[in-house]
Design a protein around this motif. Structure first.
Motif, PDB file in Angstrom:
ATOM      1  N   ARG A  31     -12.469 -14.641  32.284  1.00 40.88           N
ATOM      2  CA  ARG A  31     -13.186 -15.803  31.746  1.00 40.88           C
ATOM      3  C   ARG A  31     -13.571 -15.578  30.289  1.00 40.88           C
ATOM      4  O   ARG A  31     -13.386 -16.466  29.444  1.00 40.88           O
ATOM      5  CB  ARG A  31     -14.430 -16.092  32.573  1.00 40.88           C
ATOM      6  CG  ARG A  31     -15.238 -17.286  32.046  1.00 40.88           C
ATOM      7  CD  ARG A  31     -16.405 -17.619  32.936  1.00 40.88           C
ATOM      8  NE  ARG A  31     -17.381 -16.535  32.954  1.00 40.88           N
ATOM      9  CZ  ARG A  31     -18.483 -16.556  33.707  1.00 40.88           C
ATOM     10  NH1 ARG A  31     -18.721 -17.564  34.524  1.00 40.88           N
ATOM     11  NH2 ARG A  31     -19.327 -15.532  33.668  1.00 40.88           N
ATOM     12  N   ARG A  32     -14.062 -14.383  29.976  1.00 38.51           N
ATOM     13  CA  ARG A  32     -14.511 -14.100  28.613  1.00 38.51           C
ATOM     14  C   ARG A  32     -13.370 -14.152  27.616  1.00 38.51           C
ATOM     15  O   ARG A  32     -13.481 -14.774  26.548  1.00 38.51           O
ATOM     16  CB  ARG A  32     -15.171 -12.716  28.587  1.00 38.51           C
ATOM     17  CG  ARG A  32     -15.628 -12.260  27.203  1.00 38.51           C
ATOM     18  CD  ARG A  32     -16.697 -13.171  26.643  1.00 38.51           C
ATOM     19  NE  ARG A  32     -17.217 -12.670  25.380  1.00 38.51           N
ATOM     20  CZ  ARG A  32     -17.919 -13.400  24.528  1.00 38.51           C
ATOM     21  NH1 ARG A  32     -18.206 -14.672  24.817  1.00 38.51           N
ATOM     22  NH2 ARG A  32     -18.362 -12.888  23.402  1.00 38.51           N
ATOM     23  N   ARG A  33     -12.236 -13.537  27.955  1.00 41.54           N
ATOM     24  CA  ARG A  33     -11.125 -13.496  27.013  1.00 41.54           C
ATOM     25  C   ARG A  33     -10.455 -14.865  26.872  1.00 41.54           C
ATOM     26  O   ARG A  33      -9.878 -15.176  25.831  1.00 41.54           O
ATOM     27  CB  ARG A  33     -10.118 -12.417  27.400  1.00 41.54           C
ATOM     28  CG  ARG A  33     -10.719 -11.018  27.250  1.00 41.54           C
ATOM     29  CD  ARG A  33      -9.715  -9.917  27.493  1.00 41.54           C
ATOM     30  NE  ARG A  33      -8.766  -9.767  26.396  1.00 41.54           N
ATOM     31  CZ  ARG A  33      -9.012  -9.092  25.281  1.00 41.54           C
ATOM     32  NH1 ARG A  33     -10.188  -8.523  25.070  1.00 41.54           N
ATOM     33  NH2 ARG A  33      -8.072  -8.974  24.355  1.00 41.54           N
ATOM     34  N   PRO A 202      -7.664  -4.571  28.481  1.00 44.86           N
ATOM     35  CA  PRO A 202      -7.660  -5.967  28.025  1.00 44.86           C
ATOM     36  C   PRO A 202      -6.256  -6.558  27.890  1.00 44.86           C
ATOM     37  O   PRO A 202      -6.082  -7.758  28.097  1.00 44.86           O
ATOM     38  CB  PRO A 202      -8.363  -5.887  26.664  1.00 44.86           C
ATOM     39  CG  PRO A 202      -9.180  -4.637  26.717  1.00 44.86           C
ATOM     40  CD  PRO A 202      -8.419  -3.689  27.566  1.00 44.86           C
ATOM     41  N   ALA A 203      -5.266  -5.731  27.561  1.00 43.67           N
ATOM     42  CA  ALA A 203      -3.903  -6.256  27.431  1.00 43.67           C
ATOM     43  C   ALA A 203      -3.368  -6.756  28.766  1.00 43.67           C
ATOM     44  O   ALA A 203      -2.555  -7.691  28.816  1.00 43.67           O
ATOM     45  CB  ALA A 203      -2.978  -5.184  26.859  1.00 43.67           C
ATOM     46  N   LEU A 207      -2.149 -10.543  29.675  1.00 42.33           N
ATOM     47  CA  LEU A 207      -0.869 -10.862  30.325  1.00 42.33           C
ATOM     48  C   LEU A 207      -1.050 -11.984  31.341  1.00 42.33           C
ATOM     49  O   LEU A 207      -0.260 -12.940  31.379  1.00 42.33           O
ATOM     50  CB  LEU A 207      -0.311  -9.615  31.008  1.00 42.33           C
ATOM     51  CG  LEU A 207       0.912  -9.834  31.908  1.00 42.33           C
ATOM     52  CD1 LEU A 207       2.126 -10.250  31.083  1.00 42.33           C
ATOM     53  CD2 LEU A 207       1.216  -8.575  32.729  1.00 42.33           C
ATOM     54  N   LEU A 208      -2.090 -11.890  32.162  1.00 40.10           N
ATOM     55  CA  LEU A 208      -2.345 -12.943  33.154  1.00 40.10           C
ATOM     56  C   LEU A 208      -2.609 -14.281  32.479  1.00 40.10           C
ATOM     57  O   LEU A 208      -2.141 -15.330  32.954  1.00 40.10           O
ATOM     58  CB  LEU A 208      -3.530 -12.554  34.033  1.00 40.10           C
ATOM     59  CG  LEU A 208      -3.358 -11.283  34.883  1.00 40.10           C
ATOM     60  CD1 LEU A 208      -4.660 -10.963  35.592  1.00 40.10           C
ATOM     61  CD2 LEU A 208      -2.229 -11.440  35.880  1.00 40.10           C
ATOM     62  N   LEU A 209      -3.351 -14.254  31.379  1.00 40.05           N
ATOM     63  CA  LEU A 209      -3.619 -15.500  30.660  1.00 40.05           C
ATOM     64  C   LEU A 209      -2.330 -16.096  30.102  1.00 40.05           C
ATOM     65  O   LEU A 209      -2.104 -17.311  30.195  1.00 40.05           O
ATOM     66  CB  LEU A 209      -4.620 -15.248  29.537  1.00 40.05           C
ATOM     67  CG  LEU A 209      -6.038 -14.852  29.963  1.00 40.05           C
ATOM     68  CD1 LEU A 209      -6.900 -14.556  28.737  1.00 40.05           C
ATOM     69  CD2 LEU A 209      -6.680 -15.951  30.811  1.00 40.05           C
ATOM     70  N   PRO A 218      -4.285 -13.504  19.232  1.00 33.56           N
ATOM     71  CA  PRO A 218      -4.851 -12.156  19.388  1.00 33.56           C
ATOM     72  C   PRO A 218      -6.348 -12.172  19.102  1.00 33.56           C
ATOM     73  O   PRO A 218      -6.844 -13.011  18.351  1.00 33.56           O
ATOM     74  CB  PRO A 218      -4.090 -11.326  18.354  1.00 33.56           C
ATOM     75  CG  PRO A 218      -3.633 -12.324  17.329  1.00 33.56           C
ATOM     76  CD  PRO A 218      -3.375 -13.597  18.065  1.00 33.56           C
ATOM     77  N   LEU A 219      -7.057 -11.238  19.708  1.00 35.53           N
ATOM     78  CA  LEU A 219      -8.486 -11.087  19.468  1.00 35.53           C
ATOM     79  C   LEU A 219      -8.723  -9.793  18.702  1.00 35.53           C
ATOM     80  O   LEU A 219      -7.987  -8.814  18.879  1.00 35.53           O
ATOM     81  CB  LEU A 219      -9.250 -11.029  20.797  1.00 35.53           C
ATOM     82  CG  LEU A 219      -9.227 -12.284  21.669  1.00 35.53           C
ATOM     83  CD1 LEU A 219      -9.935 -12.012  22.984  1.00 35.53           C
ATOM     84  CD2 LEU A 219      -9.849 -13.464  20.950  1.00 35.53           C
TER      85      LEU A 219
END
Length: 236
Positions: A31-33, A202-203, A207-209, A218-219
């Protein structure tokens, strides 16, 4: 994303049965990313007494003890919602007990084979020894994730069938069989990594997103990337 919602629907399956090692962290980091990129999200918590909705985007299953794992598998098979969601293209991320039960078969506490949900071509049983400790693995380059880190605590051993591929090659730890860790098939991904896995990698969350929303911005590196690097340095 779902045809019935403008938000990314993240479905957390059976937190009352499959949430042994802080698996809610996987929900929170997704959710955050997503929201850091301006993607609206909706969290759907599905308890074991509830039907599994079909119109979700990302489905998350966590770890669990032997008896809750058996109950979860029985209810998911009877309900059929997760399998229908996977068939319509939803992403599935399953950890440890969840990883085993989305496969074709898994072993109970007496090593008897039991039927799984059947959405990932893997078959799991019980090994002679328990795998406990930090694990490091290199993800299939086709997924663009790189090296992942986590904590494993399981006695399972998993064989991958021809329709699935190993998620990664182990550098340290046991994983499936001393050689590979996890498996994926289309947008269905299973792993033995706790930690929780997505905050530590986080990577992998990204991937799921990407599987559900396409290319994402990118963040800048933050605490997630620092945690990932610290764990790699500590283990290796």
């Amino acid at each position: 994303m779902s045809d019935t919602s403008s938000a990314l629907r993240i479905v957390w399956i059976y937190p009352d049965l499959l949430s042994t090692y802080g698996d809610q962290g996987n929900v929170l980091i997704l959710r955050r990313r997503a929201e850091l990129r301006g993607i609206a999200t909706e969290i759907v918590r599905v308890h074991s007494s509830d039907p599994v909705p079909v119109e979700g985007d990302i489905y998350l299953l966590g770890g669990g003890e032997d008896r809750p794992q058996i109950l979860a598998a029985e209810r998911l098979r009877a309900d059929g919602g997760l399998k229908r969601a996977a068939e319509r293209g939803a992403a599935v991320f399953a950890v440890c007990a969840g990883y085993q039960i989305i496969g074709e078969t898994y072993g109970d506490d007496a090593a008897n084979p039991l039927p799984g949900v059947g959405i990932l071509d893997v078959r799991s049983g019980r090994g002679e020894t328990r795998a406990v400790g930090e694990i490091v693995a290199d993800v299939d380059p086709a997924l663009g994730v790189g090296r992942i880190t986590g904590f494993e605590n399981h006695q399972g051993r998993t064989a991958i069938g021809p329709s699935a591929k190993p998620l990664s090659t182990t550098v340290r730890g046991i994983g499936n069989d001393d050689a590979t860790e996890g498996a994926y098939q289309g947008q269905i991904l299973g792993t033995y990594l706790h930690g929780p896995a997505l905050p530590r990698n986080p990577a992998l969350a990204d991937l799921l997103l990407r599987w559900r929303v396409g290319e994402i911005a990118p963040l800048p590196p933050s605490w997630g990337e620092r945690l990932h690097d610290e764990r790699l340095a500590a283990v290796l």
